[in-house]
Write a protein that holds these residues in place. Sequence first.
Motif, PDB file in Angstrom:
ATOM      1  N   LEU A 281       0.945  -1.278   0.001  1.00 27.38           N
ATOM      2  CA  LEU A 281       0.027  -0.086   0.065  1.00 27.38           C
ATOM      3  C   LEU A 281       1.080   1.142  -0.052  1.00 27.38           C
ATOM      4  O   LEU A 281       1.707   1.350   0.735  1.00 27.38           O
ATOM      5  N   ASN A 282       0.439   2.220  -0.890  1.00 20.87           N
ATOM      6  CA  ASN A 282       1.592   3.237  -1.000  1.00 20.87           C
ATOM      7  C   ASN A 282       2.881   3.161  -1.362  1.00 20.87           C
ATOM      8  O   ASN A 282       3.757   3.818  -0.973  1.00 20.87           O
ATOM      9  N   ASP A 283       3.110   2.015  -2.068  1.00 19.78           N
ATOM     10  CA  ASP A 283       4.375   1.534  -2.457  1.00 19.78           C
ATOM     11  C   ASP A 283       4.394   1.157  -3.978  1.00 19.78           C
ATOM     12  O   ASP A 283       4.706   0.170  -4.339  1.00 19.78           O
ATOM     13  N   PRO A 284       4.101   2.291  -5.106  1.00 15.85           N
ATOM     14  CA  PRO A 284       4.026   1.988  -6.607  1.00 15.85           C
ATOM     15  C   PRO A 284       5.153   1.300  -6.868  1.00 15.85           C
ATOM     16  O   PRO A 284       6.267   1.855  -6.661  1.00 15.85           O
ATOM     17  N   SER A 285       4.845   0.680  -8.166  1.00 15.91           N
ATOM     18  CA  SER A 285       6.256   0.097  -8.751  1.00 15.91           C
ATOM     19  C   SER A 285       5.891   0.147 -10.126  1.00 15.91           C
ATOM     20  O   SER A 285       4.711  -0.053 -10.959  1.00 15.91           O
ATOM     21  N   HIS A 286       7.144   0.372 -10.988  1.00 18.36           N
ATOM     22  CA  HIS A 286       7.027   0.305 -12.590  1.00 18.36           C
ATOM     23  C   HIS A 286       7.042  -1.145 -12.593  1.00 18.36           C
ATOM     24  O   HIS A 286       7.420  -2.103 -11.925  1.00 18.36           O
ATOM     25  N   PHE A 287       6.253  -1.646 -13.833  1.00 16.80           N
ATOM     26  CA  PHE A 287       6.085  -2.934 -14.135  1.00 16.80           C
ATOM     27  C   PHE A 287       6.226  -3.505 -15.593  1.00 16.80           C
ATOM     28  O   PHE A 287       6.187  -4.708 -15.929  1.00 16.80           O
ATOM     29  N   ALA A 288       6.348  -2.371 -16.614  1.00 13.11           N
ATOM     30  CA  ALA A 288       6.175  -2.907 -18.010  1.00 13.11           C
ATOM     31  C   ALA A 288       7.600  -2.665 -18.820  1.00 13.11           C
ATOM     32  O   ALA A 288       8.076  -1.598 -18.859  1.00 13.11           O
ATOM     33  N   PRO A 289       8.092  -3.956 -19.039  1.00  9.78           N
ATOM     34  CA  PRO A 289       9.331  -3.922 -19.674  1.00  9.78           C
ATOM     35  C   PRO A 289       9.344  -3.220 -21.197  1.00  9.78           C
ATOM     36  O   PRO A 289      10.330  -2.591 -21.313  1.00  9.78           O
ATOM     37  N   LEU A 290       8.405  -3.462 -21.859  1.00  6.57           N
ATOM     38  CA  LEU A 290       8.113  -2.691 -23.090  1.00  6.57           C
ATOM     39  C   LEU A 290       8.368  -1.262 -22.919  1.00  6.57           C
ATOM     40  O   LEU A 290       8.890  -0.557 -23.718  1.00  6.57           O
ATOM     41  N   THR A 291       7.699  -0.553 -21.897  1.00  2.00           N
ATOM     42  CA  THR A 291       7.757   0.680 -21.625  1.00  2.00           C
ATOM     43  C   THR A 291       9.052   1.287 -21.199  1.00  2.00           C
ATOM     44  O   THR A 291       9.725   2.221 -21.567  1.00  2.00           O
ATOM     45  N   ARG A 292       9.727   0.330 -20.317  1.00  2.00           N
ATOM     46  CA  ARG A 292      11.096   0.535 -19.871  1.00  2.00           C
ATOM     47  C   ARG A 292      12.310   0.554 -21.069  1.00  2.00           C
ATOM     48  O   ARG A 292      13.054   1.353 -21.189  1.00  2.00           O
ATOM     49  N   ASN A 293      11.884  -0.280 -22.115  1.00  2.00           N
ATOM     50  CA  ASN A 293      12.843  -0.284 -23.340  1.00  2.00           C
ATOM     51  C   ASN A 293      12.811   1.162 -24.028  1.00  2.00           C
ATOM     52  O   ASN A 293      13.674   1.633 -24.652  1.00  2.00           O
ATOM     53  N   VAL A 294      11.476   1.655 -24.005  1.00  2.00           N
ATOM     54  CA  VAL A 294      11.424   3.011 -24.899  1.00  2.00           C
ATOM     55  C   VAL A 294      11.996   4.094 -24.114  1.00  2.00           C
ATOM     56  O   VAL A 294      12.595   4.743 -24.975  1.00  2.00           O
ATOM     57  N   ILE A 295      11.819   3.991 -22.774  1.00  2.00           N
ATOM     58  CA  ILE A 295      12.506   5.076 -22.056  1.00  2.00           C
ATOM     59  C   ILE A 295      14.144   4.770 -22.205  1.00  2.00           C
ATOM     60  O   ILE A 295      14.819   5.911 -22.516  1.00  2.00           O
ATOM     61  N   LYS A 296      14.449   3.788 -22.091  1.00  2.00           N
ATOM     62  CA  LYS A 296      15.940   3.724 -22.037  1.00  2.00           C
ATOM     63  C   LYS A 296      16.641   3.793 -23.661  1.00  2.00           C
ATOM     64  O   LYS A 296      17.750   4.616 -23.590  1.00  2.00           O
TER      65      LYS A 296
END
Length: 585
Positions: A442-457
């Motif tokens: 609770l109140n500890d959100p996480s990134h989860f999407a590798p496809l999104t991560r690759n676009v950022i990188k």
Amino acid sequence: MDINRRTVIRSATGAAALAAFGVAEGSAGSAAFAGTSSSSSSSSTSSAYSLEFDSTAWSYDSTNDVYYQIGKMYVANPAATDYENLSIYVPGAYLKATANSDGTTYTATVDRKGTVGDYSARTAPIVIPVSTPGYAAQKPATSYSYSSVSQYLKAGLIYVWPGLRGRDSSTSTRSDAAPWGVTDLKAAVRFLRYNRSVLPGSTDDVVLFGMSGGGAQDTVAGASGDSPLFYPYLRSIGAAMEDAKGRPLSDAVAGVMAWCPITSLHEANLSYEWNMGQFASTGTRASGTWTSGYSTDLAKAWPKYLNRLGLRDEKGRHLKLTESSSGVYLAGTYYDYLIEVITTSLNHFLADTTFPYTVTTQGGPPGSGSTGSSTTYKTVADYIAHLNTDSTWVTYDSTANTAKVSGLEGFVKSQKTASKPVGAFDGYSRGQTENNVLGMGLNDPSHFAPLTRNVIKANQTKYATYSDWDTAYNSSAYDSDFARKDSVGKDMAWRLDAYNPLYFLSPAFAGYRRSQVAPHWRIRTGIMQGDTASTTEINVLLALQNYGIRNVDFATVWAQGHTQAERTGDSTTNFISWVKSVTKS
């Protein structure tokens, strides 16, 4: 090619191929299926609660002839007793009961001769609501209400209402969120099968129904029956893995009713920008912001993912996207199929609607003083002219009373504008609802999407040239979140697979044909919703059909948004009619 699993590493292109689809080495991989057995019991050696159903504890509503029990724990070692309990509501004809000495409860056995309409005590389908908007928790019933279940019971159905944990529930031991909602749902189904000898109803005919996040979770549950990905979670709460004779129990279901399922979160950032974001130019998509470039890059990445799914239409045509002279990949057989779906939706609307037709727009938030407005269109021609106000994207044949949609851009700008910011599901600052769905607490959100991560990188050096860029958005933030382990020792790749229906339905993933998929599906969505891309439910439809599921009743409903959309009639009546049509009587 396996899009999200370790097998990609073993391919000729090795780690480079894996990176192309957004997966870090060390994800759950095919090892997810190693060393698991459907006959395994809970790992706990002691139980806080019995899994035996108490047939001496029925309550009775004599006015409406309903037997019910509220608050029965459906797992032996619940992590949250205030959620992991269920209520069951049964038409009186299905039980033989005698009053207990306390004067308030009854001891009951199944009346094999009892019938309601087309059903008997042994053939009555069991329907289970999944009311979890935004993947929130579903609170269990704490008191009896006949009005909330009356339509189902009058139709001869048995109604089971389980509490389910979600992104907004908390316990003293919680360190994670998903996949607990679907885990609890599966545990409730297993509890019913564990007690099938003393409960009325057919546990072969369990049907789930829900909308939005609920539609997503019942879609996941329907696609992932008996998947080993859930076994560690089920065992940890003492779910019924075997019956009293040691035979394996199943959590597979017969049917799924999903309205507006917000699912396939692994790729949802990308499809949202391809479907809607590329046609927007305000807010986070305004020129001069780093997120405007991010939107375009996400949109460009989605066709590469889509084309690897190998989807086919009902004629066997391979559906893919190709580059176009304008826009981002607005061509190809998949694009044509999408336009066909939109056109069909509009023509269903024209066939179903009597003109004059009045459109009422929603007002502003409570307290704003805005009550919305209404516009009446006297004829179909008037309505078509309204659709073409800004550009001509619909043509109309008055003789046949049919219309044709010419392209995606005109439709989106008129009917389905983007309502979420760029990074609509996995937010770059972890600020979206779904960041909490796959959060570590609770109140500890996480990134989860590798496809999104690759676009950022791939593009963060470019993004860093914008004044509104923050280094906290770098891909390293995704990597650190992906590496974290949950309370049963699983990483983000494992959890994301468990919550991805395509993982079980598409040969592009390692979970393909490693689960028991529900044979009956009904999917409805409002075509105007800005909550997710139209491709979300379309890809579930196509994946089910490609899998070999023959009974998929699908419609995307014109002039409706994020709601229990129906072409005609009301959602409850239509759902009950559908259940009756696909279950044995």
